[in-house]
Write an enzyme that holds these catalytic residues in place. Sequence first.
Site, PDB file in Angstrom:
ATOM      1  N   LEU A 215       0.344  -1.345   0.265  1.00  0.00           N
ATOM      2  CA  LEU A 215      -0.247   0.010  -0.064  1.00  0.00           C
ATOM      3  C   LEU A 215       0.742   1.098   0.126  1.00  0.00           C
ATOM      4  O   LEU A 215       2.014   1.132   0.470  1.00  0.00           O
ATOM      5  CB  LEU A 215      -0.438   0.178   1.001  1.00  0.00           C
ATOM      6  N   TRP A 216       0.903   1.904  -0.804  1.00  0.00           N
ATOM      7  CA  TRP A 216       1.241   3.322  -0.912  1.00  0.00           C
ATOM      8  C   TRP A 216       0.275   4.553  -0.245  1.00  0.00           C
ATOM      9  O   TRP A 216      -0.541   4.017  -0.126  1.00  0.00           O
ATOM     10  CB  TRP A 216       1.210   4.124  -2.291  1.00  0.00           C
ATOM     11  N   ILE A 252       4.469  -1.736   3.805  1.00  0.00           N
ATOM     12  CA  ILE A 252       3.469   0.581   3.849  1.00  0.00           C
ATOM     13  C   ILE A 252       4.901   1.259   2.793  1.00  0.00           C
ATOM     14  O   ILE A 252       6.254   0.848   2.948  1.00  0.00           O
ATOM     15  CB  ILE A 252       3.724   0.511   5.604  1.00  0.00           C
ATOM     16  N   LYS A 253       4.361   1.456   1.511  1.00  0.00           N
ATOM     17  CA  LYS A 253       5.088   1.962   1.197  1.00  0.00           C
ATOM     18  C   LYS A 253       5.069   3.450   1.423  1.00  0.00           C
ATOM     19  O   LYS A 253       4.027   4.121   1.117  1.00  0.00           O
ATOM     20  CB  LYS A 253       5.457   2.526  -0.588  1.00  0.00           C
ATOM     21  N   GLN A 254       6.601   4.497   1.653  1.00  0.00           N
ATOM     22  CA  GLN A 254       5.664   5.757   2.527  1.00  0.00           C
ATOM     23  C   GLN A 254       6.826   6.440   2.206  1.00  0.00           C
ATOM     24  O   GLN A 254       8.079   6.547   1.677  1.00  0.00           O
ATOM     25  CB  GLN A 254       5.480   5.749   3.785  1.00  0.00           C
TER      26      GLN A 254
END
Length: 366
Positions: A215-216, A252-254
Amino acid sequence: MHDRGWTPPLPQTETPMSSTITELLGEDQKYLLEHRCETIDSSRLHLPGPDFLERVLCGTDRNQRVVNNLARLFGHGRLRDTGYVSILPVDQGIEHSAGASFAPNLDYFDPENIVKLAIEGGCNAVASTFGVLGAVSRKYAHRIPFLVKINHNELLSYPNTYDQVMFGQVDRAHDMGATAVGATIYFGSPESRRQIVEVAESFERAHELGLATVLWCYLRNPAFKTDQDYHTSADLTGQANHLGVTIQADIIKQKLPTNNGGYNAIAFGKTSPLVYQKLTTDHPIDLCRYQVANCFMGRAGLINSGGASSGASDLAEAVKTAVINKRAGGTGLISGRKAFQRPMPEGVELLHKIQDVYLDKEITVA
């Protein structure tokens, strides 16, 4: 007994820390490499390591097919079996327009070159659209894990609007031979609640089919820009991460945090003074550590984005981001434009240099 303070053995390198990495860090070398995190101790984290899947993931409700696909993702490329990942994302043809993305290097109008760059670059996976990956899936899906991005923001509508909408179904990604699906939620936007429902339902279906989920967790709201741009504040991005792992994103993409105190500056929501007094400082590793903590203390891996290409400084910026992510307890980097907006040999070199940070035993968790 669960050993939450276990420190992963890093793979041995042939030589000590590359002088190229230290040179690229420049004036920030001591600031980043000698920092000790005194906010959230690393013993509280579920750190990356060769046994991460057995130690953390196998205790979850993920079915065996999800575990198998995550093992495939973590077991591919130059970082295979380290617990770290390097992913090439090329969905910018939709997110930023094909012209803006590929005019600097026409090769990448052709989807095959995108996949070739990920393979030559030693990446764990290639992330792109249904169209890009579907165009070459029978030739390459067995050679490198595919991460299919299922929703996008398109910029051809006028006036421009910013909303992630579904571009396909999870079942199609599964039929393509994908290892994982990815999606973006614009947390804080008026559309975010609809996006949360859509993505949560899609991730549930992905897990049923055995696909991993990424998830972005991006923020988007004009009100988040006041005296500073708090779209990348540690407290707000941390909460976005916490929402992301709540709908069972495996990774998680952050964006890397650049400031803090978004809740207080915008005067909304709820926070605690302890977030700013004890759990964070203004050091980038401590700010990123707070992002990791919000990913269930690292039970879901945090990968930070490489950011836009800015030319000659790209390599140094990418290495610096990788050092911050790794020393904070993160799981890797997902870098696209810095790699594909240049000749392929240079893009490969940049990806390898990012990976070298995670392979270097002397760059440790702070």
